[in-house]
Design an enzyme around this catalytic site. Structure first.
Site, PDB file in Angstrom:
ATOM      1  CG  ASP A  59       2.919  -2.480 -11.792  1.00  0.00           C
ATOM      2  OD1 ASP A  59       2.734  -1.424 -12.435  1.00  0.00           O
ATOM      3  OD2 ASP A  59       4.044  -2.958 -11.598  1.00  0.00           O
TER       4      ASP A  59
ATOM      5  CG  ASN B 271       2.270   6.467  -8.292  1.00  0.00           C
ATOM      6  OD1 ASN B 271       1.360   5.796  -7.819  1.00  0.00           O
ATOM      7  ND2 ASN B 271       3.296   5.903  -8.923  1.00  0.00           N
TER       8      ASN B 271
END
Ligand code: FPP
Length: 244
Positions: free
Chosen positions: A17, A65
Protein backbone atom coordinates in the site's frame (compact mmCIF):
# COMPACT_ATOMS: atom_id res chain seq x y z
CA UNK A 1 20.54 -9.18 8.04
CA UNK A 2 18.33 -11.82 9.55
CA UNK A 3 19.27 -14.90 11.54
CA UNK A 4 18.50 -17.60 9.00
CA UNK A 5 18.86 -20.37 11.58
CA UNK A 6 15.91 -19.32 13.71
CA UNK A 7 12.24 -19.36 12.94
CA UNK A 8 11.89 -18.01 9.41
CA UNK A 9 8.19 -17.59 8.53
CA UNK A 10 7.15 -20.12 5.93
CA UNK A 11 4.39 -18.01 4.42
CA UNK A 12 4.66 -14.20 4.19
CA UNK A 13 1.77 -12.19 2.75
CA UNK A 14 2.01 -8.49 1.89
CA UNK A 15 -0.56 -5.74 1.40
CA UNK A 16 1.46 -3.41 -0.83
CA UNK A 17 0.00 0.00 0.00
CA UNK A 18 1.02 3.61 -0.54
CA UNK A 19 1.89 3.87 -4.25
CA UNK A 20 -0.53 6.76 -4.77
CA UNK A 21 0.66 8.76 -1.76
CA UNK A 22 4.30 8.15 -2.67
CA UNK A 23 3.68 9.72 -6.09
CA UNK A 24 1.55 12.56 -4.75
CA UNK A 25 4.28 13.48 -2.23
CA UNK A 26 6.52 14.02 -5.26
CA UNK A 27 3.95 16.07 -7.15
CA UNK A 28 3.42 13.22 -9.66
CA UNK A 29 0.31 11.27 -10.62
CA UNK A 30 -0.64 7.96 -9.03
CA UNK A 31 0.46 5.97 -12.08
CA UNK A 32 4.07 6.99 -11.41
CA UNK A 33 3.66 5.46 -7.95
CA UNK A 34 2.48 2.14 -9.40
CA UNK A 35 5.40 2.05 -11.86
CA UNK A 36 7.85 2.57 -9.01
CA UNK A 37 5.87 0.08 -6.90
CA UNK A 38 6.46 -2.51 -9.60
CA UNK A 39 10.23 -2.16 -9.07
CA UNK A 40 9.71 -2.73 -5.34
CA UNK A 41 7.80 -5.91 -6.21
CA UNK A 42 10.75 -7.22 -8.25
CA UNK A 43 13.17 -6.39 -5.45
CA UNK A 44 11.08 -7.95 -2.66
CA UNK A 45 10.39 -11.13 -4.65
CA UNK A 46 14.15 -11.60 -5.08
CA UNK A 47 14.82 -10.71 -1.45
CA UNK A 48 12.21 -13.16 -0.14
CA UNK A 49 13.61 -15.97 -2.30
CA UNK A 50 17.14 -15.14 -1.12
CA UNK A 51 16.04 -15.38 2.52
CA UNK A 52 14.43 -18.78 1.93
CA UNK A 53 10.80 -17.78 2.38
CA UNK A 54 8.82 -20.76 1.04
CA UNK A 55 5.62 -18.87 0.15
CA UNK A 56 5.22 -15.18 -0.70
CA UNK A 57 1.70 -13.90 -1.42
CA UNK A 58 1.19 -10.37 -2.76
CA UNK A 59 -2.09 -8.44 -2.85
CA UNK A 60 -1.77 -6.94 -6.32
CA UNK A 61 -5.40 -6.14 -7.23
CA UNK A 62 -8.51 -6.47 -5.08
CA UNK A 63 -12.12 -7.06 -6.08
CA UNK A 64 -12.70 -3.46 -4.90
CA UNK A 65 -9.89 -1.95 -7.02
CA UNK A 66 -12.17 -1.95 -10.12
CA UNK A 67 -13.80 1.15 -8.60
CA UNK A 68 -10.65 3.19 -9.34
CA UNK A 69 -10.50 5.51 -12.41
CA UNK A 70 -10.33 3.45 -15.65
CA UNK A 71 -6.89 4.86 -16.55
CA UNK A 72 -5.46 3.63 -13.25
CA UNK A 73 -7.08 0.18 -13.61
CA UNK A 74 -5.80 -0.14 -17.20
CA UNK A 75 -2.30 0.91 -16.16
CA UNK A 76 -2.23 -1.68 -13.38
CA UNK A 77 -3.33 -4.40 -15.82
CA UNK A 78 -0.72 -3.24 -18.32
CA UNK A 79 2.04 -3.21 -15.69
CA UNK A 80 1.06 -6.71 -14.72
CA UNK A 81 1.21 -8.05 -18.28
CA UNK A 82 4.60 -6.43 -18.89
CA UNK A 83 6.01 -7.59 -15.54
CA UNK A 84 4.91 -11.17 -16.13
CA UNK A 85 6.69 -11.17 -19.49
CA UNK A 86 9.82 -9.39 -18.30
CA UNK A 87 10.22 -11.21 -15.00
CA UNK A 88 9.96 -14.74 -16.37
CA UNK A 89 13.75 -14.94 -16.71
CA UNK A 90 14.25 -13.75 -13.11
CA UNK A 91 11.71 -16.31 -11.87
CA UNK A 92 13.44 -19.12 -13.71
CA UNK A 93 16.88 -18.03 -12.46
CA UNK A 94 15.59 -17.87 -8.89
CA UNK A 95 13.67 -21.17 -9.13
CA UNK A 96 10.38 -19.38 -8.33
CA UNK A 97 7.01 -20.95 -9.11
CA UNK A 98 4.23 -18.50 -9.92
CA UNK A 99 0.58 -19.01 -9.16
CA UNK A 100 -2.40 -16.74 -8.80
CA UNK A 101 -5.50 -16.54 -6.62
CA UNK A 102 -8.74 -14.64 -7.15
CA UNK A 103 -11.63 -14.51 -9.62
CA UNK A 104 -9.17 -14.82 -12.50
CA UNK A 105 -11.88 -15.53 -15.08
CA UNK A 106 -13.00 -11.87 -14.82
CA UNK A 107 -9.56 -10.41 -15.56
CA UNK A 108 -8.86 -9.04 -19.05
CA UNK A 109 -8.05 -11.88 -21.47
CA UNK A 110 -4.52 -10.53 -22.08
CA UNK A 111 -3.78 -10.70 -18.36
CA UNK A 112 -5.16 -14.24 -18.17
CA UNK A 113 -2.97 -15.30 -21.09
CA UNK A 114 0.19 -13.74 -19.64
CA UNK A 115 -0.55 -15.37 -16.29
CA UNK A 116 -1.18 -18.80 -17.81
CA UNK A 117 2.05 -18.56 -19.79
CA UNK A 118 4.22 -17.65 -16.80
CA UNK A 119 2.50 -20.17 -14.53
CA UNK A 120 3.11 -22.90 -17.14
CA UNK A 121 6.75 -21.91 -17.69
CA UNK A 122 7.55 -21.90 -13.96
CA UNK A 123 5.47 -24.92 -12.91
CA UNK A 124 8.46 -27.22 -12.42
CA UNK A 125 10.41 -24.79 -10.25
CA UNK A 126 10.93 -26.12 -6.75
CA UNK A 127 11.86 -22.95 -4.84
CA UNK A 128 9.67 -20.17 -3.48
CA UNK A 129 6.00 -20.17 -4.47
CA UNK A 130 5.01 -16.63 -5.48
CA UNK A 131 1.24 -16.12 -5.37
CA UNK A 132 -0.29 -13.00 -6.91
CA UNK A 133 -3.72 -12.15 -5.55
CA UNK A 134 -5.58 -10.66 -8.52
CA UNK A 135 -9.22 -9.66 -8.55
CA UNK A 136 -9.04 -11.17 -5.09
CA UNK A 137 -11.35 -10.52 -2.15
CA UNK A 138 -11.71 -12.80 0.86
CA UNK A 139 -15.50 -12.37 0.97
CA UNK A 140 -15.72 -13.44 -2.67
CA UNK A 141 -13.34 -16.36 -2.02
CA UNK A 142 -15.36 -17.60 0.96
CA UNK A 143 -18.64 -17.12 -0.93
CA UNK A 144 -17.48 -19.26 -3.86
CA UNK A 145 -16.20 -21.91 -1.42
CA UNK A 146 -19.57 -22.04 0.38
CA UNK A 147 -21.38 -22.26 -2.96
CA UNK A 148 -19.16 -25.09 -4.13
CA UNK A 149 -19.55 -27.04 -0.85
CA UNK A 150 -23.34 -26.48 -0.90
CA UNK A 151 -23.52 -27.88 -4.43
CA UNK A 152 -21.61 -30.98 -3.30
CA UNK A 153 -23.99 -31.41 -0.35
CA UNK A 154 -26.97 -31.08 -2.69
CA UNK A 155 -25.51 -33.73 -4.98
CA UNK A 156 -24.78 -36.06 -2.04
CA UNK A 157 -20.99 -35.83 -2.55
CA UNK A 158 -20.41 -34.42 0.96
CA UNK A 159 -22.67 -34.89 3.99
CA UNK A 160 -23.14 -31.72 6.11
CA UNK A 161 -21.67 -33.29 9.26
CA UNK A 162 -18.42 -34.04 7.36
CA UNK A 163 -17.80 -30.32 6.72
CA UNK A 164 -14.77 -29.34 8.77
CA UNK A 165 -11.85 -26.88 8.52
CA UNK A 166 -9.99 -29.20 6.20
CA UNK A 167 -12.88 -29.33 3.71
CA UNK A 168 -13.26 -25.54 3.84
CA UNK A 169 -9.50 -25.12 3.22
CA UNK A 170 -9.77 -27.35 0.17
CA UNK A 171 -12.43 -25.10 -1.38
CA UNK A 172 -10.50 -21.86 -0.98
CA UNK A 173 -8.22 -20.47 -3.71
CA UNK A 174 -5.33 -21.06 -1.31
CA UNK A 175 -5.98 -24.81 -1.07
CA UNK A 176 -2.32 -25.60 -1.80
CA UNK A 177 -0.86 -22.95 0.53
CA UNK A 178 -0.13 -23.21 4.24
CA UNK A 179 -1.70 -20.67 6.65
CA UNK A 180 -0.07 -17.23 6.64
CA UNK A 181 2.62 -16.80 9.31
CA UNK A 182 3.39 -13.12 8.80
CA UNK A 183 1.21 -10.44 7.22
CA UNK A 184 2.92 -7.15 6.35
CA UNK A 185 1.10 -3.96 5.40
CA UNK A 186 2.98 -0.90 4.25
CA UNK A 187 2.00 2.79 4.33
CA UNK A 188 0.82 3.12 7.94
CA UNK A 189 -2.73 1.88 7.39
CA UNK A 190 -3.68 -0.71 10.00
CA UNK A 191 -6.40 -2.80 8.41
CA UNK A 192 -6.80 -6.06 6.49
CA UNK A 193 -8.89 -4.81 3.53
CA UNK A 194 -10.56 -8.12 2.70
CA UNK A 195 -7.25 -10.01 2.28
CA UNK A 196 -6.96 -13.72 3.23
CA UNK A 197 -9.41 -13.45 6.14
CA UNK A 198 -9.55 -17.21 6.78
CA UNK A 199 -5.83 -17.78 6.24
CA UNK A 200 -4.55 -15.09 8.68
CA UNK A 201 -6.39 -16.48 11.73
CA UNK A 202 -3.08 -16.95 13.58
CA UNK A 203 -0.78 -14.76 11.49
CA UNK A 204 1.49 -12.23 13.13
CA UNK A 205 0.66 -8.74 11.86
CA UNK A 206 3.34 -6.20 10.99
CA UNK A 207 2.49 -2.63 10.04
CA UNK A 208 5.08 -0.17 8.79
CA UNK A 209 4.84 3.51 7.87
CA UNK A 210 7.08 2.94 4.83
CA UNK A 211 5.23 3.50 1.54
CA UNK A 212 5.37 0.52 -0.83
CA UNK A 213 7.68 2.04 -3.50
CA UNK A 214 10.28 2.65 -0.75
CA UNK A 215 9.94 -0.81 0.82
CA UNK A 216 13.29 -2.58 0.43
CA UNK A 217 15.39 -5.46 1.75
CA UNK A 218 16.20 -3.65 5.01
CA UNK A 219 12.49 -3.07 5.71
CA UNK A 220 11.65 -6.67 4.78
CA UNK A 221 14.34 -7.98 7.14
CA UNK A 222 13.03 -5.70 9.92
CA UNK A 223 9.62 -7.37 9.54
CA UNK A 224 11.17 -10.86 9.69
CA UNK A 225 13.23 -9.90 12.77
CA UNK A 226 10.09 -8.61 14.48
CA UNK A 227 8.37 -11.93 13.68
CA UNK A 228 11.31 -13.92 15.06
CA UNK A 229 10.98 -12.16 18.44
CA UNK A 230 7.31 -12.99 18.84
CA UNK A 231 5.86 -15.92 20.73
CA UNK A 232 3.11 -17.63 18.76
CA UNK A 233 0.85 -19.35 21.24
CA UNK A 234 -2.01 -20.61 19.04
CA UNK A 235 -4.36 -20.36 22.03
CA UNK A 236 -1.97 -22.06 24.50
CA UNK A 237 -0.22 -20.43 27.48
CA UNK A 238 3.39 -19.35 27.44
CA UNK A 239 4.18 -22.02 30.08
CA UNK A 240 2.70 -24.79 27.93
CA UNK A 241 4.95 -23.75 25.08
CA UNK A 242 8.05 -23.91 27.36
CA UNK A 243 7.18 -27.49 28.33
CA UNK A 244 7.68 -28.82 24.82
C1 FPP B 1 -1.76 0.19 -3.34
O1 FPP B 1 -1.35 1.50 -3.44
C2 FPP B 1 -1.33 -0.66 -4.44
C3 FPP B 1 -2.15 -1.26 -5.36
C4 FPP B 1 -3.60 -1.08 -5.40
C5 FPP B 1 -1.65 -2.17 -6.38
C6 FPP B 1 -0.33 -2.82 -6.16
C7 FPP B 1 0.41 -2.75 -7.43
C8 FPP B 1 1.74 -2.63 -7.57
C9 FPP B 1 2.65 -2.70 -6.42
C10 FPP B 1 2.34 -2.40 -8.91
C11 FPP B 1 2.42 -3.53 -9.86
C12 FPP B 1 2.29 -4.88 -9.30
C13 FPP B 1 2.71 -6.03 -9.89
C14 FPP B 1 2.43 -7.34 -9.25
C15 FPP B 1 3.46 -6.02 -11.16
P1 FPP B 1 -2.47 2.62 -3.49
O2 FPP B 1 -2.64 3.03 -4.90
O3 FPP B 1 -3.69 2.16 -2.79
O4 FPP B 1 -1.76 3.77 -2.66
P2 FPP B 1 -2.48 4.91 -1.82
O5 FPP B 1 -3.16 4.23 -0.66
O6 FPP B 1 -1.33 5.77 -1.38
O7 FPP B 1 -3.42 5.62 -2.73
Amino acid sequence: MIDASSNIPKHVAIIMDGNGRWAQERGKNRIFGHRTGKKAVQNIVETAAKHKIDYLTLYAFSTENWKRPPLEVNTLMDLLIRSLKRELKQMLENNIRLQSIGALESLPVEVQKALQHTIEQTKNNSGMVLTLALNYGAHQEITQAVRSIATKVKNNIISPEKIDQNIINKHLYTRNLPAVDLLIRTSGEQRISNFLLWQIAYAELYFTEVLWPDFNETHFCAAIKSYQKRERRFGKTSEQLQEK
